[in-house]
Design an enzyme around this catalytic site. Structure first.
Site, PDB file in Angstrom:
ATOM      1  N   LYS A 116       0.836  -1.209   0.000  1.00 41.47           N
ATOM      2  CA  LYS A 116       0.000   0.000   0.000  1.00 41.47           C
ATOM      3  C   LYS A 116       0.865   1.251   0.000  1.00 41.47           C
ATOM      4  O   LYS A 116       0.523   2.253  -0.630  1.00 41.47           O
ATOM      5  CB  LYS A 116      -0.940  -0.012   1.210  1.00 41.47           C
ATOM      6  N   GLU A 200      -2.726   6.691   8.313  1.00 47.47           N
ATOM      7  CA  GLU A 200      -3.415   7.727   7.552  1.00 47.47           C
ATOM      8  C   GLU A 200      -4.421   8.469   8.427  1.00 47.47           C
ATOM      9  O   GLU A 200      -4.909   7.921   9.423  1.00 47.47           O
ATOM     10  CB  GLU A 200      -4.172   7.117   6.365  1.00 47.47           C
ATOM     11  N   HIS A 235     -14.043  -3.517   9.686  1.00 50.25           N
ATOM     12  CA  HIS A 235     -13.345  -3.166   8.448  1.00 50.25           C
ATOM     13  C   HIS A 235     -13.517  -4.234   7.374  1.00 50.25           C
ATOM     14  O   HIS A 235     -12.740  -4.282   6.415  1.00 50.25           O
ATOM     15  CB  HIS A 235     -11.862  -2.903   8.705  1.00 50.25           C
ATOM     16  N   ARG A 292      -6.540  -8.805  -8.090  1.00 52.66           N
ATOM     17  CA  ARG A 292      -7.209 -10.103  -8.152  1.00 52.66           C
ATOM     18  C   ARG A 292      -8.696  -9.882  -8.396  1.00 52.66           C
ATOM     19  O   ARG A 292      -9.158  -8.739  -8.452  1.00 52.66           O
ATOM     20  CB  ARG A 292      -7.031 -10.855  -6.830  1.00 52.66           C
TER      21      ARG A 292
END
Length: 662
Positions: A116, A200, A235, A292
């Site tokens: 990421k 973040e 999440h 994917r």
């Protein structure tokens, strides 16, 4: 086109890929672990190869064994599904070196987007908007906390590799950062083999919208519109829909072109998804790219009429994309519900056990249809602690969102599962909330609608008990569904003189209810429940479906018995009642003694206290790992840690005592 492929996965996605391959005339090879010897994906394929013990690290994550199986069976290509090795660049590279096609992007693209942090650096160079945060390589805990403090709370800690909500924590205040970081790193290491994280700024009221894209080896790219995946718990997604409500044509084009730019920058080939965090005003930020096929791909298939697995196979075989962007059409609205073995009332704790009942609504699997069920299990199968807790995906399509919602509600009503906890009733409550019904979507929807979801009134007790008694009074509804051959074995309250009377004690919502049943006719009964008297008439039955009249109200429902458990599925909702044997004494000797037990089979990954330490109620004591997720066990009361009865690394069974608090 390939003649034979190996599917390097399990469960519903392996069954899904096998179905398309069969339709295309392609032979399939399954791989399986000890736990999956009789699994549905093994039966769905033409051949099967055993690759190791139940633990994924010793089976489905063993690239060497999977490649050996591919070579031994003559498979020309490997489809990785999602999860496991699907985003592992080393595996993709190993396939290429072995002369076996990898049905996915090249290893270089997986590597570029697999981190990421690295992906966000690429997007920053490309001018794609990013959420403020720290994406660097320095993983010093003090530095990460300084970065979080500087950007201001709340912040989101997220594993740099992988996805699915694993290794991710929202931190509301500085005091909680270090513990959350340690937990994220452990979970990330266990799930993805890397403890690397990024930090973040946590966007409040965000929508999670993703773009499905495809690229071929000729350099062509298309985006197949968007999906809204905002409704999440822990999440992880609960409901996904396409198209995203409120999406304008202009914004769809902007996000689609941004997704294609991201894919083009790394030479992407095959199916991929670019995920964006979106503000309520429409601004969007790049979050990550999943290299994917996604779990929620069926909703895209439903609105486009395309088979994305077929596209994957054709692109991997070197064919160009079947359609160009201007040829793609969006029709109607589709919603997918993930049906999981979990207990929503216990913070969505995963559940294990046998699927004693699994009855699905009329559907057409792996095809575009008004109702579709994708599943890798059948009635009688076991949900084990080794793999993901998803039982099935329920996908519906309608001419518009309202039509799709109505169809989803009906399909959830007709989905009957017993033997373990599931989220079926919870999902049905979600779609009835004001927020979801009116498309007021964001990732905090479940928290915002907490009262409606967790404190909603259930089926009235008298209706639940009346339905349960109707189930018990049907001769064919004796335990296990067998009609007794011996007339003296029928427990119907028969007596030589006087009206037959029968006494039952049923547990409903944790409360015992005594029911006195008096037979007053061939099919007529009186039920005395406390001070309330109900008239019950048995009108008929067909299989597990009953038709009764309760105080003049006609009810049609399904009921299932297993030993002392009675599961009733009414239009208003599902109810679980238990028959109480008055001769059986319940052991309450351990209640309130501060015993901390394993909530499900798993592995002890952390002990956060020592013997003799003072603790407060709710304080974290230990962390276990099961179904690829961490679960924190907290102190049931104030006290002292009297004994620690486990060690880090221990595999523990459900109910095993781990610690004792005095």
């Amino acid at each position: 086109m390939f003649q034979k492929i190996l599917i390097a996965n399990r469960g519903e996605i392996a069954c899904r890929v096998a179905a398309t391959a069969r339709r295309m005339g392609i032979r399939t090879v399954a791989v399986y672990s000890d736990a999956d010897a009789n699994a549905q994906h093994v039966k769905a394929c033409d051949e099967a190869v055993h690759i190791g013990p139940a633990s994924p690290r010793e089976s489905y994550l063993r690239a060497d064994r999977i490649l050996e199986a591919a070579k031994a069976t003559g498979a020309q290509a490997v489809h990785p599904g999602y999860g496991f090795l699907s985003e592992n660049e080393d595996f993709a590279q190993a396939c290429e070196e072995a002369g076996i096609a990898f049905i996915g992007p090249p290893a270089s693209a997986i590597a570029a987007m697999g981190s990421k942090s690295a992906a966000k650096a690429l997007m920053e160079k490309a001018g794609v908007p990013l959420v403020p945060g720290y994406h660097g390589d320095n993983q010093d805990a003090a530095l990460l906390k300084d970065q979080a403090d500087a950007m201001g709370y709340p912040v989101l800690i997220k594993a740099s590799a992988g996805g699915g909500g694993k290794g991710m924590r929202a931190v509301q205040q500085a005091a909680d950062f270090e513990a959350a970081l340690a937990s994220c790193q452990r979970e990330a290491q266990a799930s993805f083999g890397s403890a690397h994280v990024l930090v973040e700024r946590y966007v409040t009221q965000p929508r999670h919208i993703e773009i499905q894209l495809f690229g071929d080896k000729q350099g062509n790219y298309v985006y197949l519109f968007e999906r809204d995946c905002s409704v999440q718990r822990r999440h992880q997604k609960v409901l996904e829909e396409a198209p995203a409500p409120g999406m304008t044509a202009e914004r769809r084009s902007q996000m689609g072109e941004a997704a294609i730019a991201a894919a083009r920058s790394v030479g992407y080939v095959g199916a991929g998804t670019v995920e964006f965090i979106c503000e309520q005003d429409g601004r969007f930020y790049f979050m990550e790219m999943n290299t994917r096929l996604q779990v929620e791909h069926p909703v895209t298939e439903a609105i486009t009429g395309l088979d994305l697995v077929e596209w994957q196979l054709r692109v991997a075989a070197g064919e160009p994309l079947p359609l160009q962007q201007e040829q793609l059409q969006l029709k109607g609205h589709a919603i997918e519900a993930r049906i999981c073995a979990e207990n929503p009332s216990q913070q969505f704790l995963p559940a294990t056990g046998t699927l004693q009942t699994l009855r699905t609504p009329a559907s057409s699997s792996f095809e575009v249809a008004p109702v579709r069920v994708d599943s890798g299990v059948r009635e009688g199968d076991v949900i084990s602690p080794y793999y993901d807790s998803m039982i099935a995906k329920l996908i519906v399509w309608g001419e518009d969102r309202d039509a799709a919602l109505s169809r989803l509600d009906a399909a959830l009503r007709d989905l009957h599962i017993t033997g373990l906890h599931t989220n079926v009733a919870f999902v049905r409550r979600v779609i009835h909330t004001d927020s979801f019904a009116k498309a007021k979507l964001d990732t905090a929807l479940i928290e915002r609608e907490h009262t409606a979801l967790f404190q909603a009134p259930g089926v009235p007790a008298h209706i639940a008990v009346g339905a349960a008694m109707a189930c018990l009074l049907q001769p064919a509804k004796a335990p296990h569904g067998h009609r007794p051959r011996d007339p003296w074995a029928v427990q119907d309250g028969w007596r030589l003189s006087g009206q037959p009377r029968h006494r039952e004690v049923l547990m409903h919502d944790g409360e015992p209810l005594t029911v006195i049943t008096t037979r007053v006719g061939a099919q007529d009964y009186e039920l005395q429940i406390g001070d309330r008297t109900l008239k019950l008439r048995l009108s008929g039955e067909q299989g597990d479906q009953l038709d009764i009249q309760l105080d003049g109200q006609r009810l049609r429902f399904s009921a299932y018995q297993h030993e002392g458990d009675i599961h009733v599925f009414l239009p208003q909702g599902a109810v679980h009642l238990q028959r109480v044997n008055p001769l059986t004494q319940t052991d309450h000797s351990h209640q309130g003694t501060g015993r901390l037990t394993a909530l499900m089979p798993g592995k002890v990954v952390a002990l956060l206290v020592k013997e003799g330490q003072q603790v407060k109620q709710g304080e974290p004591l230990a962390v276990t790992e099961a179904m690829k997720m961490e679960h924190t066990l907290t102190a049931p009361q104030d006290g002292t840690v009297a004994a620690i009865l486990c060690a880090v690394g221990d595999q523990v069974a459900e109910g095993v005592e781990l610690l004792r608090i005095e």
